[in-house]
Motif scaffolding. Structure first.
Motif, mmCIF file in Angstrom:
data_model
loop_
_atom_site.group_PDB
_atom_site.id
_atom_site.type_symbol
_atom_site.label_atom_id
_atom_site.label_comp_id
_atom_site.label_asym_id
_atom_site.label_seq_id
_atom_site.Cartn_x
_atom_site.Cartn_y
_atom_site.Cartn_z
ATOM 1 N N ILE A 295 -15.144 36.575 54.703
ATOM 2 C CA ILE A 295 -16.395 35.820 54.539
ATOM 3 C C ILE A 295 -16.979 35.949 53.136
ATOM 4 O O ILE A 295 -16.810 36.945 52.452
ATOM 5 N N SER A 296 -17.674 34.883 52.742
ATOM 6 C CA SER A 296 -18.596 34.898 51.615
ATOM 7 C C SER A 296 -19.878 34.239 52.101
ATOM 8 O O SER A 296 -19.867 33.489 53.082
ATOM 9 N N ILE A 297 -20.974 34.506 51.408
ATOM 10 C CA ILE A 297 -22.266 33.904 51.733
ATOM 11 C C ILE A 297 -22.619 32.930 50.615
ATOM 12 O O ILE A 297 -22.450 33.241 49.431
ATOM 13 N N ILE A 298 -23.093 31.730 51.002
ATOM 14 C CA ILE A 298 -23.394 30.689 50.014
ATOM 15 C C ILE A 298 -24.811 30.150 50.205
ATOM 16 O O ILE A 298 -25.401 30.258 51.286
ATOM 17 N N THR A 299 -25.313 29.529 49.139
ATOM 18 C CA THR A 299 -26.634 28.895 49.198
ATOM 19 C C THR A 299 -26.542 27.381 49.347
ATOM 20 O O THR A 299 -27.506 26.750 49.771
ATOM 21 N N ASP A 300 -25.412 26.787 48.929
ATOM 22 C CA ASP A 300 -25.289 25.327 48.848
ATOM 23 C C ASP A 300 -26.365 24.762 47.926
ATOM 24 O O ASP A 300 -26.863 23.660 48.121
ATOM 25 N N ALA A 301 -26.743 25.530 46.912
ATOM 26 C CA ALA A 301 -27.811 25.109 45.990
ATOM 27 C C ALA A 301 -27.585 23.672 45.520
ATOM 28 O O ALA A 301 -26.455 23.270 45.253
ATOM 29 N N PRO A 302 -28.664 22.886 45.499
ATOM 30 C CA PRO A 302 -30.070 23.291 45.583
ATOM 31 C C PRO A 302 -30.659 23.358 46.989
ATOM 32 O O PRO A 302 -31.893 23.425 47.103
ATOM 33 N N VAL A 303 -29.836 23.297 48.048
ATOM 34 C CA VAL A 303 -30.407 23.413 49.396
ATOM 35 C C VAL A 303 -31.225 24.700 49.488
ATOM 36 O O VAL A 303 -32.366 24.710 49.951
ATOM 37 N N ILE A 304 -30.627 25.802 49.078
ATOM 38 C CA ILE A 304 -31.363 27.036 48.803
ATOM 39 C C ILE A 304 -31.201 27.266 47.306
ATOM 40 O O ILE A 304 -30.071 27.277 46.810
ATOM 41 N N PRO A 305 -32.272 27.415 46.533
ATOM 42 C CA PRO A 305 -32.110 27.649 45.097
ATOM 43 C C PRO A 305 -31.178 28.833 44.831
ATOM 44 O O PRO A 305 -31.232 29.855 45.524
ATOM 45 N N LEU A 306 -30.340 28.696 43.829
ATOM 46 C CA LEU A 306 -29.253 29.636 43.615
ATOM 47 C C LEU A 306 -29.736 31.060 43.362
ATOM 48 O O LEU A 306 -29.049 32.031 43.708
ATOM 49 N N GLN A 307 -30.930 31.217 42.795
ATOM 50 C CA GLN A 307 -31.439 32.564 42.517
ATOM 51 C C GLN A 307 -31.695 33.363 43.784
ATOM 52 O O GLN A 307 -31.863 34.589 43.722
ATOM 53 N N TYR A 308 -31.683 32.699 44.935
ATOM 54 C CA TYR A 308 -31.930 33.402 46.197
ATOM 55 C C TYR A 308 -30.643 33.769 46.942
ATOM 56 O O TYR A 308 -30.688 34.150 48.111
ATOM 57 N N LEU A 309 -29.506 33.699 46.257
ATOM 58 C CA LEU A 309 -28.254 34.141 46.877
ATOM 59 C C LEU A 309 -28.333 35.598 47.344
ATOM 60 O O LEU A 309 -27.950 35.898 48.491
ATOM 61 N N PRO A 310 -28.824 36.548 46.532
ATOM 62 C CA PRO A 310 -28.939 37.922 47.033
ATOM 63 C C PRO A 310 -29.870 38.036 48.242
ATOM 64 O O PRO A 310 -29.602 38.823 49.159
ATOM 65 N N MET A 311 -30.947 37.269 48.262
ATOM 66 C CA MET A 311 -31.846 37.286 49.416
ATOM 67 C C MET A 311 -31.104 36.882 50.682
ATOM 68 O O MET A 311 -31.283 37.485 51.751
ATOM 69 N N CYS A 312 -30.248 35.860 50.587
ATOM 70 C CA CYS A 312 -29.479 35.410 51.752
ATOM 71 C C CYS A 312 -28.548 36.509 52.252
ATOM 72 O O CYS A 312 -28.380 36.696 53.465
ATOM 73 N N ALA A 313 -27.946 37.250 51.313
ATOM 74 C CA ALA A 313 -27.092 38.373 51.715
ATOM 75 C C ALA A 313 -27.922 39.446 52.412
ATOM 76 O O ALA A 313 -27.477 40.047 53.403
ATOM 77 N N GLY A 314 -29.126 39.692 51.912
ATOM 78 C CA GLY A 314 -29.997 40.672 52.548
ATOM 79 C C GLY A 314 -30.398 40.268 53.952
ATOM 80 O O GLY A 314 -30.451 41.106 54.868
ATOM 81 N N LEU A 315 -30.685 38.981 54.149
ATOM 82 C CA LEU A 315 -31.042 38.508 55.488
ATOM 83 C C LEU A 315 -29.855 38.602 56.443
ATOM 84 O O LEU A 315 -30.018 38.890 57.635
ATOM 85 N N ALA A 316 -28.637 38.359 55.928
ATOM 86 C CA ALA A 316 -27.441 38.521 56.765
ATOM 87 C C ALA A 316 -27.254 39.986 57.142
ATOM 88 O O ALA A 316 -26.849 40.301 58.274
ATOM 89 N N ALA A 317 -27.544 40.898 56.210
ATOM 90 C CA ALA A 317 -27.451 42.327 56.516
ATOM 91 C C ALA A 317 -28.479 42.718 57.569
ATOM 92 O O ALA A 317 -28.183 43.476 58.503
#
Length: 385
Positions: A295-317
């Motif tokens: 697996i990898s986690i993606i933002t599909d930016a600009p659907v989620i702005p790219l700077q929030y990629l780490p935030m998405c990983a944190g929410l998955a954790a």
């Protein structure tokens, strides 16, 4: 040369260094990591002050530079909604490095992105992997072409069947259009190799690396049946494949584990804006990882702005993914799964000097962002300046 010292080094491969150093050479490559390192006279020294130090984050699927921030219709250069089959389009011809999203991504600790066409077309063209620091895309390219974008499910049906009353109106038609293109390309290539000199076809030329197994299909697929259709076609033609979005992945996690294709999961933040997103959840990365799916986690930016990629990983954790694996899902995993792992995604001697010194761990602390971002050994963002 650049020496980062007094940092908590998380290299993504090998053990963490609670207090260590990273040395980057004049060529922009990492020379060494260790508890303490000597550097030649004249070396620029950065004191990390005990902060977390990681490789730059890597985005496996987005549209940065093709869908520009704050530019409305003029900035939308990611979907050529004229013909459902457009494999000859190349992302690098639409990427605008002056888009403000690049600077914001660097501030968020993201240094590399795989970016390309959207999902309106059944086959949309090629993605490229680029560094996010630079003024000219030609000097930012890590790998081009990276993958051939194709799309299953709602998007091509809506953009053609619903809006334009032309094929594809059904999932059957989407699959048939892809198969037809693959059959034509295979025959075209066979004729070339046999010396028959078929009439030049730019679309088929672009597909040759795909049928030869040298360029993966990057399959936009949310619903479980669409994911499995992508796999069916890849197996029929012996193709490389990545499963992008994979929203229903946990529903069929056991089946996906048997197949072994990488899953690029997301965007998982925000509303369920269409029917095939009904199962969207931050539990999906953890469930897939537990089943044995890469697996990898993606933002599909600009659907989620790219700077929030780490935030998405944190929410998955927070939703069940192992914390170390959450970090790998935005660094070494996407790098390896997109074929650029020899350059980026981890802190190792010989790799590119893409390093982030964080204000706080962005996977566990709200507001954690880059304190200093370094690309190819050069400081491209510094919060203190």
């Amino acid at each position: 040369m650049l020496l980062i010292q007094n940092g908590r080094i998380k290299p993504m491969v090998g053990p963490e260094l609670p207090q260590g150093c990273v040395l980057i050479g004049d060529n922009g490559k990492i020379l060494a990591l260790g508890p303490s390192l000597e550097a030649p006279a004249g070396t620029q020294v950065l004191d990390a002050g005990g902060r977390l130090v990681t490789p730059g984050c890597v985005e496996a699927h987005c549209h940065i530079g093709l869908d520009n921030e704050g530019m409305g219709w003029e900035g939308r250069d990611y979907n050529e909604i004229i013909d459902p089959i457009t494999p000859h389009l190349r992302a690098i011809d639409s990427i605008n490095p002056q888009d403000e999203a690049f600077g914001l991504a660097l501030q968020g600790g993201v240094t590399t992105a795989c970016t390309g066409p959207g999902s309106a077309n059944v086959v949309g063209g090629t993605f490229a992997a680029i560094k996010l620091a630079g003024k000219r895309v030609d000097r930012m390219i890590l790998k081009d072409p990276l993958a051939m974008k194709c799309a299953f499910g709602e998007n091509p049906k809506r953009c053609y069947g619903l809006d334009r009353k032309k094929s594809p109106m059904t999932r059957m038609a989407t699959a048939a259009l892809i198969r037809e293109l693959l059959f034509k390309t295979r025959r075209y290539r066979e004729d070339q190799l046999a010396g028959k000199q078929p009439a030049f076809d730019m679309k088929l030329e672009a597909m040759i690396p795909v049928v030869e197994g040298k360029l993966p299909l990057k399959a936009h697929a949310h619903r479980a049946d669409d994911i499995l259709t992508a796999i069916r076609i890849a197996k029929e033609f012996n193709l490389q494949l990545t499963l992008d979005h994979c929203t229903d992945g946990e529903v069929i996690a056991d089946e996906l584990a048997l197949e072994g294709y990488p899953a690029f999961v997301g965007p998982s933040f925000g509303g369920k804006t269409k029917i095939e997103l009904r199962s969207k959840s931050f539990t999906t990365p953890g469930r897939l990882h537990q089943a044995g799916v890469p697996i990898s986690i993606i933002t599909d930016a600009p659907v989620i702005p790219l700077q929030y990629l780490p935030m998405c990983a944190g929410l998955a954790a927070h939703a069940g993914l192992n914390m170390d694996e959450a970090w790998r899902a935005i660094t070494i995993n996407p790098a390896r799964q997109t074929g650029i792992g020899h350059r980026v995604g981890s802190l190792e001697p010989g790799k590119d000097g893409d390093v982030v010194i964080w204000t706080a761990d962005p996977l566990t602390v709200t507001g954690g962002e880059a304190y200093i971002t370094i690309v190819d050994g050069k400081i491209v963002y510094h919060a203190g300046r």
